[in-house]
Design an enzyme around this catalytic site. Structure first.
Site, mmCIF file in Angstrom:
data_model
loop_
_atom_site.group_PDB
_atom_site.id
_atom_site.type_symbol
_atom_site.label_atom_id
_atom_site.label_comp_id
_atom_site.label_asym_id
_atom_site.label_seq_id
_atom_site.Cartn_x
_atom_site.Cartn_y
_atom_site.Cartn_z
ATOM 1 C CD GLN A 127 -2.758 -1.217 2.471
ATOM 2 O OE1 GLN A 127 -2.597 -0.431 3.406
ATOM 3 N NE2 GLN A 127 -3.656 -2.178 2.521
ATOM 4 C CG HIS B 131 -2.772 -0.923 7.800
ATOM 5 N ND1 HIS B 131 -3.352 -1.586 8.871
ATOM 6 C CD2 HIS B 131 -3.450 -1.359 6.704
ATOM 7 C CE1 HIS B 131 -4.326 -2.376 8.437
ATOM 8 N NE2 HIS B 131 -4.396 -2.245 7.114
ATOM 9 C CD GLU C 101 -13.798 3.526 14.896
ATOM 10 O OE1 GLU C 101 -13.886 2.540 15.647
ATOM 11 O OE2 GLU C 101 -13.084 4.529 15.150
ATOM 12 C CE1 TYR D 112 -11.694 10.146 18.223
ATOM 13 C CE2 TYR D 112 -9.455 10.585 18.962
ATOM 14 C CZ TYR D 112 -10.725 11.032 18.644
ATOM 15 O OH TYR D 112 -11.041 12.371 18.773
ATOM 16 C CE1 TYR E 202 -9.698 -6.941 6.263
ATOM 17 C CE2 TYR E 202 -7.609 -6.982 7.428
ATOM 18 C CZ TYR E 202 -8.596 -6.281 6.767
ATOM 19 O OH TYR E 202 -8.490 -4.919 6.616
#
Length: 470
Positions: A182, A248, A344, A354, A365
């Protein structure tokens, strides 16, 4: 309900995935006792929310008779026990009804038709899509210059200058990136005073070699563009510690009205290590001055730097790929990816936790619960969450009179379901949602331009569109 998720109904889907409030399926009359039955017998293996559990591929079928047969008889060789001795036939039937009802929350995203034109209608608005640029892989970031030209990052590693005739010019000399997994060249924003100082900010996957292995981090760099070259480059942040993972990164950037620089760093896929600790940079929202220095009123300034990194503004985040200023309140809003379920929307507040991964509305997953709780004292609840998850990336408040029916709405790109999610907000609460630009493509970015138009970027093929009201 069984020891391994891959049994009741099959193998879990490894992709990420909303309940649209305005488009939600009608609820069946499943009584409260059935929810309690699920919690008692099923949640330890399937997670607290059945909505997340149903988002999967069903190996043994998902019709009501097939579900009843699976729950009743089990699949002992695969670890799914028979429940006919513990539950009555009526209780099993009601569980099948509950699962069938929740399946509708996934089926609502099975969009049958691809777009046949560049005209899209929604509640109160019709827009025409004008192509701004094409021929990209993944237009991750977007910024519009004062002269109305554009800067677009392609995740593969190139920053493009795009003019009003769709001509794109590669900017030379930008930082080397790790375009793997990513990672790559990610977000781009202009300094609020760009017209006078020329500063451009980018996030990217920074890399180096340690012990013969490549390790990566989220980097923030600023520089200027002169004669189509990246000059005066300054690395102002790198997330520590570096990791061996390639996902991520987070990487969204936003300035607030006071000129502070906010940006997100994902937990790098290491939820048990980073998000709940403040002695690292991962799984956090950070705040800096525009030159990379630490604001004196950051929440952990004055505390031991070894235990509290001073750039941290909030923590307990998973992988925030949406970050934007609410122009009407001045608050920074964020969207983050859940695992399977549990995306979220949050309002970011100084020093707040959070919750990830201590609390979550999603499951992993592989189908196993990450946590058995979704609320805990001292941890913030989201403004809303998504089951199944839509994979949110890109976030913008519409603040232009060009879109009267959308003004003040929050727009979220969906990577999984290939559409834009329109969220109506009142008093910081979600009152309705609508699916817009259905089946346009994997929506990587949503951004307001300085010209008052809304822009979206989609992947594979990578293109950026302007939404022109009709």
């Amino acid at each position: 309900m069984h020891k391994r998720l891959s049994i009741l109904g099959g193998i879990a889907v490894a992709s990420i995935s909303i309940m649209s409030l305005t488009n939600a399926p009608k609820k069946a009359l499943v009584d409260e006792s059935t929810e309690k039955t699920y919690t008692q017998y099923c949640s330890s293996c399937h997670g607290e929310k059945v909505d997340a559990f149903v988002d999967r591929t069903w190996k043994h079928g998902k019709t009501k008779p097939e579900l009843i047969a699976t729950i009743t008889n089990g699949y002992a060789d695969l670890g799914m026990p028979s429940w006919k001795a513990a539950l009555s036939a009526k209780e099993i039937e009601k569980l099948a009804d509950l699962i069938t009802e929740k399946l509708a929350s996934v089926d609502q995203y099975k969009f049958a038709n691809k777009p046949t034109s560049n005209v899209f209608k929604s509640e109160g608005m019709t827009v025409v899509l004008d192509t701004i640029v094409s021929g990209l892989e993944s237009p991750w970031g977007f910024a519009q210059l004062p002269n109305k030209d554009y800067l677009v990052t392609d995740r593969a590693g190139t920053l493009y200058l795009v003019d009003q005739k769709q001509h794109k010019t590669a900017i030379k000399g930008t930082p080397a990136v790790m375009a793997k997994g990513q990672g790559g060249l990610l977000d781009v924003v202009l300094h609020p005073n760009y017209a006078s100082n020329g500063w451009v900010y980018m996030s990217y996957s920074k890399f180096k070699t340690e012990g013969g292995q490549t390790v990566t981090a989220t980097g923030i760099v600023r520089g200027k563009i002169k004669n189509n070259e990246w000059v005066e480059s300054q690395d102002i942040f790198e997330s520590l510690p570096y990791t061996k993972t390639f996902h991520h990164f987070g990487s969204r950037i936003a300035f607030d009205k006071q000129g502070y620089l906010f940006f997100s760093v994902g937990e790098r896929g290491m939820e048990k290590v980073f998000p709940q600790e403040t002695d690292n940079d991962n799984g956090k929202i950070h705040r800096l001055n525009d030159d990379g220095s630490i604001p004196k009123d950051n929440p952990f300034v004055g505390k031991d730097q070894a235990k509290f990194h001073h750039s941290i503004y909030s923590y307990g985040q998973r992988n925030p790929q949406g970050l934007t200023l609410n122009p009407s309140t001045g608050a920074i809003w964020e969207t983050e990816h859940g695992p399977r379920g549990g995306d979220e929307i949050n309002i970011i507040q100084a020093g707040k936790n959070y919750g990830w991964p201590t609390i979550s509305y999603g499951i992993n997953y592989d189908g196993k619960p990450i946590t058995s709780i979704s609320k805990k004292e001292g941890m913030e609840q989201p403004i809303t969450y998504y089951l199944p998850s839509i994979a949110p990336s890109g976030l913008a408040f519409v603040d232009s009179d060009k879109y009267p029916a959308w003004k003040g709405n929050l727009m979220i790109g969906s990577l999984r379901f290939n559409y834009m999610n329109r969220v109506v907000i009142k008093n910081n609460k979600v009152v309705s949602q609508e699916k817009v630009l259905v089946n346009l493509g994997r929506m990587r970015n949503v951004k307001m331009g300085v010209d008052g138009y809304l822009y979206v970027g989609v992947e594979n093929p990578g293109m950026v569109f302007r939404l022109r009201p009709q």
